[in-house]
Design a protein around this motif. Structure first.
Motif, PDB file in Angstrom:
ATOM      1  N   PHE A 142     -15.765  12.315 -18.992  1.00 59.59           N
ATOM      2  CA  PHE A 142     -16.497  12.074 -17.758  1.00 59.59           C
ATOM      3  C   PHE A 142     -16.244  13.204 -16.768  1.00 59.59           C
ATOM      4  O   PHE A 142     -15.177  13.811 -16.760  1.00 59.59           O
ATOM      5  CB  PHE A 142     -16.041  10.761 -17.096  1.00 59.59           C
ATOM      6  N   TYR A 151     -16.474  13.312 -12.546  1.00 57.65           N
ATOM      7  CA  TYR A 151     -16.690  12.593 -11.300  1.00 57.65           C
ATOM      8  C   TYR A 151     -16.652  13.596 -10.156  1.00 57.65           C
ATOM      9  O   TYR A 151     -15.950  14.610 -10.222  1.00 57.65           O
ATOM     10  CB  TYR A 151     -15.599  11.555 -11.060  1.00 57.65           C
ATOM     11  N   GLN A 200     -16.020  13.810  -5.874  1.00 65.92           N
ATOM     12  CA  GLN A 200     -15.512  13.119  -4.687  1.00 65.92           C
ATOM     13  C   GLN A 200     -15.790  13.997  -3.478  1.00 65.92           C
ATOM     14  O   GLN A 200     -15.148  15.028  -3.298  1.00 65.92           O
ATOM     15  CB  GLN A 200     -14.016  12.834  -4.825  1.00 65.92           C
ATOM     16  N   PHE A 234     -13.568  16.018 -10.593  1.00 67.51           N
ATOM     17  CA  PHE A 234     -12.537  15.543 -11.511  1.00 67.51           C
ATOM     18  C   PHE A 234     -13.113  15.334 -12.900  1.00 67.51           C
ATOM     19  O   PHE A 234     -14.141  14.675 -13.063  1.00 67.51           O
ATOM     20  CB  PHE A 234     -11.939  14.217 -11.030  1.00 67.51           C
ATOM     21  N   LEU A 253      -8.596   5.465 -17.750  1.00 66.80           N
ATOM     22  CA  LEU A 253      -8.979   6.865 -17.585  1.00 66.80           C
ATOM     23  C   LEU A 253      -7.768   7.705 -17.198  1.00 66.80           C
ATOM     24  O   LEU A 253      -6.937   7.300 -16.383  1.00 66.80           O
ATOM     25  CB  LEU A 253     -10.043   7.014 -16.506  1.00 66.80           C
ATOM     26  N   PHE A 286      -7.119  11.374 -15.514  1.00 62.06           N
ATOM     27  CA  PHE A 286      -7.852  12.367 -14.740  1.00 62.06           C
ATOM     28  C   PHE A 286      -7.132  13.711 -14.746  1.00 62.06           C
ATOM     29  O   PHE A 286      -5.896  13.782 -14.791  1.00 62.06           O
ATOM     30  CB  PHE A 286      -7.989  11.900 -13.288  1.00 62.06           C
ATOM     31  N   GLY A 287      -7.930  14.759 -14.647  1.00 60.37           N
ATOM     32  CA  GLY A 287      -7.374  16.072 -14.403  1.00 60.37           C
ATOM     33  C   GLY A 287      -6.985  16.198 -12.945  1.00 60.37           C
ATOM     34  O   GLY A 287      -7.240  15.309 -12.128  1.00 60.37           O
ATOM     35  N   ALA A 288      -6.375  17.318 -12.613  1.00 61.32           N
ATOM     36  CA  ALA A 288      -5.871  17.540 -11.256  1.00 61.32           C
ATOM     37  C   ALA A 288      -6.992  17.780 -10.250  1.00 61.32           C
ATOM     38  O   ALA A 288      -6.764  17.694  -9.049  1.00 61.32           O
ATOM     39  CB  ALA A 288      -4.902  18.711 -11.252  1.00 61.32           C
ATOM     40  N   GLY A 289      -8.174  18.063 -10.749  1.00 61.33           N
ATOM     41  CA  GLY A 289      -9.303  18.284  -9.858  1.00 61.33           C
ATOM     42  C   GLY A 289      -9.526  19.744  -9.528  1.00 61.33           C
ATOM     43  O   GLY A 289      -8.589  20.554  -9.556  1.00 61.33           O
TER      44      GLY A 289
END
Lengths: 115, 112
Positions: free
Chosen positions: B34, B36, B38, B90, B100, B102-105
């Motif tokens: 995925f 995402y 933000q 992300f 899920l 998540f990566g660090a963004g």
């Protein structure tokens, strides 16, 4: 997609107190999840909340610190207990899409600041 | 256990230029992937997802991503960036249990 609301949207709390965050979904869901996003960081899963059973916590999170309730299929609460400044984060709840697919829908988050 | 790496912490791109955000994952089986977004003060919005089938997936807001199993990558692209694309992005990997990671963004800044 699910519509998710959280209350409060933000709060400023004193060290040593507790805050309960509410998550409301507009449809019935079996699983709900709680995530934490510390300042400048990514999201980390705290726990899975299933209706009718104890929440399942991820490594590093314990029930005494983050008690969770799941009284029905549309609602859950997360309490942050005995808060310290390190608990300052955004707390988000999420639900999986009904019908499969594994994607998650997220609430708007609760921004918590602990002084 | 699954994990995600986003190598770029911050990317600055000019409006109208192309954008590519990198994502590498670690997972033993075929993952659910995925992206995402933000935006400041906003919640997480799903841009696109990959479960199986065509490895090039189209998402909302003109974004696309390509799944490359040989490289364990799921990079996000947009041909022409708009100022409104400035946000945090992300990448996430999931399994059958819906959890899920998540990566660090990656923070994207768009300059005029």
């Amino acid at each position: 997609s699910a519509v998710i609301s959280q209350k409060p949207s933000r709060d400023i709390c004193q060290r040593g107190t507790s805050l309960t965050i509410q998550c409301q979904v507009d449809s019935q869901v079996t699983m709900m999840f709680w995530y934490r996003q510390q300042p400048g960081q990514s999201l980390t899963l705290i726990a899975t909340a299933n209706q009718g059973s104890e929440a399942t916590y991820e490594s590093g999170f314990v029930i005494d610190k983050f008690p969770i309730s799941r009284p029905n299929l549309t609602f859950s609460t997360l309490t942050v207990s005995n808060m310290s400044p390190e608990d300052s984060s955004i707390y988000l709840c999420s639900v999986p899409r009904t019908g499969g697919g594994n994607e998650q829908f997220f609430g708007p988050g609760t921004r918590l600041t602990v002084l | 256990a699954q994990s995600v790496t986003q190598p770029d912490i911050h990317i600055t791109v000019s409006e109208g230029a192309s954008l590519e955000l990198r994502c590498n994952y670690s997972y033993g089986a075929t993952p659910y992937l995925f992206w995402y977004v933000q935006s400041p003060g906003q919640g997480l919005q799903l841009l696109l997802k990959y479960f199986s089938g065509d490895t090039l997936v189209q998402g909302i807001k003109g974004f696309e991503a390509e799944f490359k199993r040989s490289q364990s990558s799921f990079n996000l692209r947009k041909p022409s960036v708009h100022w409104s694309d400035a946000a945090e992005y992300f990448c996430a990997v999931g399994a059958n249990d819906y959890k899920l990671s998540f990566g660090a963004g990656t923070t994207v800044t768009v300059r005029a």
